[in-house]
Design a protein around this motif. Sequence first.
Motif, PDB file in Angstrom:
ATOM      1  N   ASP A  26       0.836  -1.200   0.000  1.00 23.97           N
ATOM      2  CA  ASP A  26       0.000   0.000   0.000  1.00 23.97           C
ATOM      3  C   ASP A  26       0.876   1.257   0.000  1.00 23.97           C
ATOM      4  O   ASP A  26       1.685   1.439   0.899  1.00 23.97           O
ATOM      5  CB  ASP A  26      -0.915  -0.010   1.230  1.00 23.97           C
ATOM      6  CG  ASP A  26      -1.859   1.159   1.236  1.00 23.97           C
ATOM      7  OD1 ASP A  26      -1.400   2.278   1.534  1.00 23.97           O
ATOM      8  OD2 ASP A  26      -3.054   0.970   0.949  1.00 23.97           O
ATOM      9  N   TYR A  28       0.046   4.276   0.595  1.00 23.62           N
ATOM     10  CA  TYR A  28      -0.366   5.263   1.601  1.00 23.62           C
ATOM     11  C   TYR A  28       0.053   4.827   3.000  1.00 23.62           C
ATOM     12  O   TYR A  28       0.567   5.618   3.783  1.00 23.62           O
ATOM     13  CB  TYR A  28      -1.880   5.483   1.552  1.00 23.62           C
ATOM     14  CG  TYR A  28      -2.315   6.011   0.219  1.00 23.62           C
ATOM     15  CD1 TYR A  28      -2.313   7.375  -0.043  1.00 23.62           C
ATOM     16  CD2 TYR A  28      -2.691   5.146  -0.799  1.00 23.62           C
ATOM     17  CE1 TYR A  28      -2.665   7.863  -1.287  1.00 23.62           C
ATOM     18  CE2 TYR A  28      -3.056   5.625  -2.041  1.00 23.62           C
ATOM     19  CZ  TYR A  28      -3.033   6.977  -2.284  1.00 23.62           C
ATOM     20  OH  TYR A  28      -3.374   7.458  -3.507  1.00 23.62           O
ATOM     21  N   ARG A  29      -0.172   3.575   3.308  1.00 25.29           N
ATOM     22  CA  ARG A  29       0.180   3.052   4.631  1.00 25.29           C
ATOM     23  C   ARG A  29       1.617   2.547   4.674  1.00 25.29           C
ATOM     24  O   ARG A  29       2.154   2.272   5.734  1.00 25.29           O
ATOM     25  CB  ARG A  29      -0.793   1.943   5.032  1.00 25.29           C
ATOM     26  CG  ARG A  29      -2.194   2.492   5.286  1.00 25.29           C
ATOM     27  CD  ARG A  29      -3.192   1.384   5.488  1.00 25.29           C
ATOM     28  NE  ARG A  29      -3.692   0.944   4.189  1.00 25.29           N
ATOM     29  CZ  ARG A  29      -4.662   0.066   4.002  1.00 25.29           C
ATOM     30  NH1 ARG A  29      -5.223  -0.513   5.042  1.00 25.29           N
ATOM     31  NH2 ARG A  29      -5.062  -0.259   2.799  1.00 25.29           N
ATOM     32  N   GLU A  63      -7.473   4.113   6.267  1.00 26.23           N
ATOM     33  CA  GLU A  63      -7.725   3.371   7.507  1.00 26.23           C
ATOM     34  C   GLU A  63      -7.319   4.192   8.741  1.00 26.23           C
ATOM     35  O   GLU A  63      -6.560   3.743   9.588  1.00 26.23           O
ATOM     36  CB  GLU A  63      -6.985   2.026   7.490  1.00 26.23           C
ATOM     37  CG  GLU A  63      -7.596   1.009   6.553  1.00 26.23           C
ATOM     38  CD  GLU A  63      -8.887   0.401   7.054  1.00 26.23           C
ATOM     39  OE1 GLU A  63      -8.952   0.019   8.220  1.00 26.23           O
ATOM     40  OE2 GLU A  63      -9.839   0.317   6.256  1.00 26.23           O
ATOM     41  N   GLN A  64      -7.878   5.379   8.830  1.00 29.20           N
ATOM     42  CA  GLN A  64      -7.551   6.293   9.924  1.00 29.20           C
ATOM     43  C   GLN A  64      -8.479   6.067  11.114  1.00 29.20           C
ATOM     44  O   GLN A  64      -9.696   6.069  10.965  1.00 29.20           O
ATOM     45  CB  GLN A  64      -7.677   7.743   9.448  1.00 29.20           C
ATOM     46  CG  GLN A  64      -7.307   8.770  10.477  1.00 29.20           C
ATOM     47  CD  GLN A  64      -5.839   8.715  10.867  1.00 29.20           C
ATOM     48  OE1 GLN A  64      -5.455   7.913  11.700  1.00 29.20           O
ATOM     49  NE2 GLN A  64      -5.048   9.550  10.250  1.00 29.20           N
TER      50      GLN A  64
END
Length: 156
Positions: A26, A28-29, A63-64
């Motif tokens: 991922d 972003y993560r 996924e915050q």
Amino acid sequence: MQIQDELQAMPLPKIYKRKDTQCFLDPYREKLIPATPEEYVRQRVNAWLEKSLSVPNRVIIVEQHLSHYGLPRKDRADIVIHRETKDGMLPLAVIECKAENVFISDATIQQVMRYADAMECDYMFFTNGIEILCYKYDENQKQYFELSDMPTYNDM
């Protein structure tokens, strides 16, 4: 609004295997995430946000935990788009992603509306990778209204 064709055209991150499980790296993560049906939708939505709505990569959080926003909750938002202000990053939109075989129900809409209200977002989106719904909060009427067109990041 139908979005399936647009999302299917979006590139996916590279897939790796970890303990016999296919995973996306991922972007972003910055870690390996199991390639579940919902994650396929989430990854394509992120690419679509950048390409089609011109959302800068740096303002997309995946996924915050809502506790990050000072809320006493254990829930997590699938995707949060932020706006940059002189006071830092503030939530602008929350997006709930479901797998393609999941119908967007009233319960899903209520769930995301609770998140959007709690975070004081101006927009909320729902998608199952086939259709996407977008709502904007009207401050005067104190409620969300469905939009017929997707706003770009600059329009938000």
